[in-house]
Motif scaffolding. Structure first.
Motif, PDB file in Angstrom:
ATOM      1  N   ARG A 115      37.968  66.046  38.691  1.00 18.83           N
ATOM      2  CA  ARG A 115      37.844  64.823  38.450  1.00 18.83           C
ATOM      3  C   ARG A 115      38.873  64.245  37.334  1.00 18.83           C
ATOM      4  NH1 ARG A 115      32.194  62.323  39.708  1.00 18.83           N
ATOM      5  NH2 ARG A 115      33.299  60.353  38.784  1.00 18.83           N
ATOM      6  N   PHE A 116      38.988  62.957  37.040  1.00 20.95           N
ATOM      7  CA  PHE A 116      39.875  62.672  36.253  1.00 20.95           C
ATOM      8  C   PHE A 116      39.061  62.574  34.880  1.00 20.95           C
ATOM      9  CE2 PHE A 116      42.757  59.486  33.964  1.00 20.95           C
ATOM     10  CZ  PHE A 116      44.089  59.872  34.166  1.00 20.95           C
ATOM     11  N   VAL A 117      39.639  63.108  33.742  1.00 22.58           N
ATOM     12  CA  VAL A 117      38.995  63.329  32.460  1.00 22.58           C
ATOM     13  C   VAL A 117      39.761  62.201  31.489  1.00 22.58           C
ATOM     14  CG1 VAL A 117      38.333  64.561  30.646  1.00 22.58           C
ATOM     15  CG2 VAL A 117      38.410  65.450  32.816  1.00 22.58           C
ATOM     16  N   GLN A 118      38.839  61.250  30.798  1.00 19.03           N
ATOM     17  CA  GLN A 118      39.533  60.199  29.873  1.00 19.03           C
ATOM     18  C   GLN A 118      38.742  60.354  28.571  1.00 19.03           C
ATOM     19  OE1 GLN A 118      38.965  57.135  32.732  1.00 19.03           O
ATOM     20  NE2 GLN A 118      41.541  56.793  32.440  1.00 19.03           N
ATOM     21  N   LEU A 119      39.722  60.176  27.643  1.00 20.81           N
ATOM     22  CA  LEU A 119      38.955  59.987  26.363  1.00 20.81           C
ATOM     23  C   LEU A 119      38.236  58.711  26.225  1.00 20.81           C
ATOM     24  CD1 LEU A 119      38.685  60.491  23.259  1.00 20.81           C
ATOM     25  CD2 LEU A 119      40.784  59.483  22.884  1.00 20.81           C
ATOM     26  N   ASN A 120      38.783  57.676  26.943  1.00 24.19           N
ATOM     27  CA  ASN A 120      38.184  56.379  26.952  1.00 24.19           C
ATOM     28  C   ASN A 120      36.774  56.524  27.521  1.00 24.19           C
ATOM     29  OD1 ASN A 120      38.241  53.493  26.846  1.00 24.19           O
ATOM     30  ND2 ASN A 120      38.730  53.350  29.099  1.00 24.19           N
ATOM     31  N   ASP A 121      36.616  57.212  28.587  1.00 25.06           N
ATOM     32  CA  ASP A 121      35.182  57.418  29.139  1.00 25.06           C
ATOM     33  C   ASP A 121      34.175  57.826  28.096  1.00 25.06           C
ATOM     34  OD1 ASP A 121      36.014  56.792  31.380  1.00 25.06           O
ATOM     35  OD2 ASP A 121      35.949  58.391  32.395  1.00 25.06           O
ATOM     36  N   SER A 128      28.334  62.974  26.382  1.00 27.16           N
ATOM     37  CA  SER A 128      29.601  62.604  27.336  1.00 27.16           C
ATOM     38  C   SER A 128      30.538  63.400  27.135  1.00 27.16           C
ATOM     39  CB  SER A 128      29.961  61.136  26.725  1.00 27.16           C
ATOM     40  OG  SER A 128      31.009  60.639  27.349  1.00 27.16           O
ATOM     41  N   GLY A 129      30.837  63.868  25.916  1.00 24.63           N
ATOM     42  CA  GLY A 129      32.025  65.218  25.725  1.00 24.63           C
ATOM     43  C   GLY A 129      31.782  66.288  26.619  1.00 24.63           C
TER      44      GLY A 129
END
Length: 195
Positions: free
Chosen positions: A160-166, A148-149
């Motif tokens: 694209r939008f990068v999120q720690l939540n993802d 995932s990282g």
């Protein structure tokens, strides 16, 4: 009060429709990618044959390898890594879209649940394909975190939008898949011991 309730019902209905559309799109992508996964599977097993000079025809093992390859390719397609428009423009211009907020204002949203659902099959089939995952649950977390990282890092280059939540939800999905496989193994072992 009644207007607020109707608005909330419409909002939930919209989220449910979004969830169904994303699931439908994901399943369509998965089906579309079956021939590509089959080609990768053949190449992978051809490589194993060339190095080991033998192939073991274990049905569950081979089906799991194929399913794992299919799931990985599907995740890479859905997340924009396969077919994405890679460039460094956003990085050079300092316009990288990222968020380190956990759950934001919406809390556990449909997007959060979709991230978990997307990675659950990855964790399930990873634990079958990679034998070392069977014995240590931490590997189930690490493989999800690393995969995932890597995807989130590569999304920087696709705009694209990068999120720690993802990353956290994808890792949770991987671990959930790992736990499902582990539970099935334990149930199978118990049923064998009873008979």
């Amino acid at each position: 009060m009644r207007v607020k309730f109707i608005y909330m019902c419409d909002e939930k209905k919209g989220e449910l429709e979004m969830l169904i559309n994303y699931l439908r799109e994901g399943i369509g992508t998965l089906i579309y990618l079956i021939p590509i996964a089959f080609i990768v599977f053949i190449i992978f097993n051809g490589g194993k044959f060339l190095t080991k000079r033998t192939i073991e025809f274990k049905t569950l093992s081979m089906l799991s390898e194929f399913a794992w390859i299919l799931v990985v390719i599907t995740i890479l397609k859905i997340t924009g890594i396969i077919g994405g428009d890679f460039s460094t423009t956003a990085i050079v211009n300092g316009r990288v879209n990222y968020s380190f907020a956990l759950f934001g204002q919406e809390g556990l949203s449909m997007a959060t649940l979709l991230n978990i659902a997307l990675f659950t099959p990855f964790g399930f089939f990873s634990s079958i394909v990679f034998k070392k995952l069977k014995n240590k649950w931490i590997y189930g977390i690490l493989i999800g975190l690393i995969f995932s990282g890597t995807i989130e890092f590569l999304q920087i280059f696709t705009g694209r939008f990068v999120q720690l939540n993802d990353i956290l939800m994808n890792t949770a999905g991987t671990f959930l898949g790992y736990e499902i496989w582990d539970m099935l193994l334990k149930l199978n072992l118990k049923s064998k011991q009873k008979s």
